[in-house]
Design a protein around this motif. Sequence first.
Motif, mmCIF file in Angstrom:
data_model
loop_
_atom_site.group_PDB
_atom_site.id
_atom_site.type_symbol
_atom_site.label_atom_id
_atom_site.label_comp_id
_atom_site.label_asym_id
_atom_site.label_seq_id
_atom_site.Cartn_x
_atom_site.Cartn_y
_atom_site.Cartn_z
ATOM 1 N N LEU A 51 -12.119 58.884 50.411
ATOM 2 C CA LEU A 51 -11.778 57.685 51.166
ATOM 3 C C LEU A 51 -12.933 57.240 52.052
ATOM 4 C CD1 LEU A 51 -9.752 55.549 52.005
ATOM 5 C CD2 LEU A 51 -8.843 57.140 53.706
ATOM 6 N N ALA A 52 -13.583 58.179 52.718
ATOM 7 C CA ALA A 52 -14.707 57.829 53.588
ATOM 8 C C ALA A 52 -15.839 57.168 52.797
ATOM 9 C CB ALA A 52 -15.216 59.082 54.304
ATOM 10 N N LYS A 53 -16.129 57.702 51.619
ATOM 11 C CA LYS A 53 -17.182 57.124 50.770
ATOM 12 C C LYS A 53 -16.801 55.705 50.326
ATOM 13 C CE LYS A 53 -20.065 60.721 50.222
ATOM 14 N NZ LYS A 53 -21.531 60.690 50.481
ATOM 15 N N ASN A 54 -15.547 55.502 49.968
ATOM 16 C CA ASN A 54 -15.129 54.193 49.459
ATOM 17 C C ASN A 54 -15.028 53.150 50.563
ATOM 18 O OD1 ASN A 54 -15.122 55.193 46.902
ATOM 19 N ND2 ASN A 54 -12.907 55.444 46.741
ATOM 20 N N PRO B 48 -14.387 64.879 39.169
ATOM 21 C CA PRO B 48 -13.420 65.510 38.261
ATOM 22 C C PRO B 48 -12.714 66.679 38.949
ATOM 23 C CG PRO B 48 -15.572 65.230 37.229
ATOM 24 C CD PRO B 48 -15.755 64.991 38.681
ATOM 25 N N HIS B 49 -11.661 67.185 38.317
ATOM 26 C CA HIS B 49 -10.867 68.306 38.848
ATOM 27 C C HIS B 49 -10.433 67.990 40.288
ATOM 28 C CE1 HIS B 49 -12.594 70.149 35.343
ATOM 29 N NE2 HIS B 49 -13.799 70.148 35.856
ATOM 30 N N TYR B 50 -10.027 66.748 40.478
ATOM 31 C CA TYR B 50 -9.718 66.252 41.823
ATOM 32 C C TYR B 50 -8.440 66.863 42.372
ATOM 33 C CZ TYR B 50 -8.840 62.822 45.540
ATOM 34 O OH TYR B 50 -8.609 62.207 46.737
ATOM 35 N N SER B 51 -8.452 67.153 43.663
ATOM 36 C CA SER B 51 -7.257 67.633 44.362
ATOM 37 C C SER B 51 -7.237 67.025 45.757
ATOM 38 C CB SER B 51 -7.269 69.163 44.447
ATOM 39 O OG SER B 51 -8.350 69.590 45.266
ATOM 40 N N GLU B 52 -6.155 67.250 46.497
ATOM 41 C CA GLU B 52 -6.018 66.683 47.837
ATOM 42 C C GLU B 52 -7.141 67.133 48.761
ATOM 43 O OE1 GLU B 52 -3.633 67.751 45.974
ATOM 44 O OE2 GLU B 52 -2.320 66.011 45.808
ATOM 45 N N HIS B 53 -7.780 68.229 48.440
ATOM 46 C CA HIS B 53 -8.873 68.754 49.259
ATOM 47 C C HIS B 53 -10.002 67.736 49.417
ATOM 48 C CE1 HIS B 53 -11.909 71.552 50.767
ATOM 49 N NE2 HIS B 53 -12.700 71.189 49.771
ATOM 50 N N ALA C 273 -20.649 42.448 42.647
ATOM 51 C CA ALA C 273 -21.792 42.998 43.372
ATOM 52 C C ALA C 273 -23.081 42.847 42.570
ATOM 53 C CB ALA C 273 -21.547 44.471 43.679
ATOM 54 N N LYS C 274 -24.179 42.602 43.271
ATOM 55 C CA LYS C 274 -25.473 42.467 42.602
ATOM 56 C C LYS C 274 -26.351 43.701 42.832
ATOM 57 C CE LYS C 274 -25.522 37.401 42.843
ATOM 58 N NZ LYS C 274 -26.245 36.194 43.350
ATOM 59 N N ASP C 275 -26.445 44.124 44.070
ATOM 60 C CA ASP C 275 -27.286 45.280 44.400
ATOM 61 C C ASP C 275 -26.516 46.281 45.238
ATOM 62 O OD1 ASP C 275 -29.760 44.439 43.155
ATOM 63 O OD2 ASP C 275 -29.878 42.904 44.712
ATOM 64 N N GLN C 276 -25.367 46.703 44.741
ATOM 65 C CA GLN C 276 -24.525 47.647 45.475
ATOM 66 C C GLN C 276 -25.188 49.017 45.495
ATOM 67 O OE1 GLN C 276 -21.484 46.871 46.865
ATOM 68 N NE2 GLN C 276 -20.868 48.922 47.496
ATOM 69 N N ASP C 277 -25.478 49.515 46.706
ATOM 70 C CA ASP C 277 -26.096 50.831 46.836
ATOM 71 C C ASP C 277 -25.074 51.950 46.880
ATOM 72 O OD1 ASP C 277 -28.882 50.119 46.969
ATOM 73 O OD2 ASP C 277 -28.508 49.273 48.948
ATOM 74 N N ARG C 278 -24.019 51.752 47.653
ATOM 75 C CA ARG C 278 -23.032 52.810 47.827
ATOM 76 C C ARG C 278 -22.000 52.740 46.701
ATOM 77 N NH1 ARG C 278 -23.887 55.176 52.630
ATOM 78 N NH2 ARG C 278 -25.118 54.007 54.157
ATOM 79 N N PRO C 279 -21.815 53.834 45.994
ATOM 80 C CA PRO C 279 -20.899 53.805 44.848
ATOM 81 C C PRO C 279 -19.443 53.926 45.256
ATOM 82 C CG PRO C 279 -21.814 55.993 45.089
ATOM 83 C CD PRO C 279 -22.476 55.139 46.144
ATOM 84 N N VAL C 280 -18.574 53.562 44.327
ATOM 85 C CA VAL C 280 -17.142 53.789 44.473
ATOM 86 C C VAL C 280 -16.831 55.141 43.844
ATOM 87 C CG1 VAL C 280 -14.845 53.014 43.804
ATOM 88 C CG2 VAL C 280 -16.604 51.339 44.420
ATOM 89 N N PHE C 281 -16.205 56.016 44.621
ATOM 90 C CA PHE C 281 -15.864 57.341 44.111
ATOM 91 C C PHE C 281 -14.492 57.285 43.449
ATOM 92 C CE2 PHE C 281 -19.445 58.554 46.508
ATOM 93 C CZ PHE C 281 -19.860 59.785 46.038
ATOM 94 N N VAL C 282 -14.462 57.643 42.172
ATOM 95 C CA VAL C 282 -13.227 57.618 41.392
ATOM 96 C C VAL C 282 -12.740 59.048 41.200
ATOM 97 C CG1 VAL C 282 -12.173 56.989 39.192
ATOM 98 C CG2 VAL C 282 -13.914 55.507 40.211
ATOM 99 N N PRO C 283 -11.581 59.382 41.766
ATOM 100 C CA PRO C 283 -11.056 60.738 41.604
ATOM 101 C C PRO C 283 -10.332 60.896 40.270
ATOM 102 C CG PRO C 283 -9.616 59.471 43.047
ATOM 103 C CD PRO C 283 -10.744 58.559 42.663
ATOM 104 N N THR D 35 -19.393 67.536 44.169
ATOM 105 C CA THR D 35 -18.920 68.667 43.387
ATOM 106 C C THR D 35 -19.154 69.938 44.170
ATOM 107 O OG1 THR D 35 -19.317 70.025 41.429
ATOM 108 C CG2 THR D 35 -21.144 68.691 42.172
ATOM 109 N N GLY D 36 -18.235 70.866 44.076
ATOM 110 C CA GLY D 36 -18.375 72.135 44.775
ATOM 111 C C GLY D 36 -19.446 73.020 44.173
#
Length: 624
Positions: free
Chosen positions: A359-362, A348-353, A403-413, A296-297
């Motif tokens: 994508l990198a996180k996912n 939230p308030h997702y934009s192309e920015h 997944a059982k112990d997923q550390d890195r989350p999936v970012f949902v825009p 978040t900004g």
Amino acid sequence: NCNCKVSPTPLGAMYPMPPGPTVYLTSTGFVTESQWVRFIQVVLHRRGVLEVEDSFAHLTRERLVQKYAAEIKQLKVLYINDASYHRPTDMMVKGRSGTGKVGQDGHLGRGPGTWLFWDQALEDLMGVPPENIKMVQLFEKPWLFNRPGRKANYEASSPNVKGLDPADQEAYYKALMLTQDAYDALKEDPPKVGGEAGGSLPGCPSSGKSCADELAEISQLLNDKYQEALDTWCTENIDASDIIVGQGGEVVMLNLAWQCNQSVASRLVAAVRANKTVYAGLSASTMVCAKSMEMTGEIQPGWIEAFAADSKYLSSKQFDVNDLDGDGVKANVLGALPLLESPIAMRPHYSEHWEAQVLAKNVLAEKEFEKETGIQIPDDLVRDSNHGCEVACRLLSLISKAAKDQDRPVFVPIRNGKCIEVTTHYQANKLYENYRAIVEGSTKGGKSKIRHACIIPPGSVVLATSDTGRWSAAKSMEMTGEIQPGWIEAFSAHKESLHRSSHLNHKDLDGDGIHVSVLGALPLLRSPIAMRPHYTEAWAQQVLEKNLIAEQEFEKETGIEIPDHIVRDSHHGCEMGCRLLSLMSKASKEQDHPIFVPIRNGKCIEVTKHHLGGLVYENFHVVP
């Protein structure tokens, strides 16, 4: 609403309403016809009043609100507004001002420059009376302190707690004021970074702690000390609410409110998962439900240092070792209202920015998942996960199930105007979550569409077919040509043997309506149902007579009139019999005479169950 006119329903139409726990994640609240229609349908279904044809027909919001106005006026709403606590009061009042209706003329709120506030939206677009909506701020501890209220922030509270030490209140508000001082300093231009541990700028405690830890420590101490007052408030306001909504605003400050009140967070999570209430979040109140609120900004230098409490203040009931080990998601950006178990983070308030960062996180989440599980995720699913919440929901649902112990989350825009419905069910003691986007429909036609619609029942399920083994699951198994003279006398055990069952009560065993000797001894179904498998026209008159007796008892005891054609046609087949049974079982309390449902060979009835307000509700549907 049993006396409403019932229009013909397509045979075998599936019931798409989620019977289990439900959460809504939004960026700007419900802003389309489809979103409001879906939400109203789900709320009414949970109360057991939504007629089957109103669950799948192309409806308008106005039609639902008008038809179910009496029921909607009984809804109770808890409105949590801490995301605006530290903002200037006049700023919040201005955002709520206006003489129109929410959403009118393209405005988010009630006029130009206004925002969507849940209480105004529920009143204007759903018909919930304002007196049924309680606006609170956890920072003010309405379960503990008598407070005068603050315009556009929280209502007055007067719990009148006996034995409350004035020194406790003074110490608490002293710590709370430090967070306000630090917030104000960080909002200056240029920002003054205060509130951190060992600092000397505004908001820095003399204790050497951060202002967040200072507040979390005393807040937790008071919640423990006055636990009875907190529990009473939670029972009356969380457990008893049909809807709980969270407002948007300052996400870090809102997360701090939940960090400081983990006892309340635990009660809210428990209430949602017990299906006592439905939760809807807006922006910040959506982010704090997730595993991470980092993208978040609003999180500028100094904010986390000042306003993120130490992980030791997080509840061990809600956060496990994997959550707190810092792998993938740092503990200081964990959402402190853990309604969601899946490894989700939201933007939230997702934009192309934000596309490249999402994508990198996912991609990192995908690599961890594939390495730990050996399951390959389709490349296009990850590649497109930054394009919108629909694809990201599919990726998240896939990862969370395996997944059982997923550390890195999936970012949902989540772009402005979008809404995600999260439904939950339990299987083999494991919690499963399904994420779906509610797609915009025409505001004129009111067509309500759900992408990847939820038609699989997450609750407990019973299938009834023309099989003798299914009779014993019902209230009565009397209507069968197989019970000849002498059979009951020889093979029906004495009712004393049934007294040992916790599933049969005194009403079942009193012999009114159904003789104890023909009670189904495998009581999977609580509704007053009797079945006639292998049904033919030879049984039509007998079924009709039985159902007329049941109708007369129901109308006498409840005062609710059943449409004549439903009873008249109940002996024609299991479709109409199911409609009659679903209608009566939701309203009757002590129905003696059962509804006889005729099941022809080749027919199948699906019975789904859900719990609400301590009661078990059963829905009967024909599988086409």
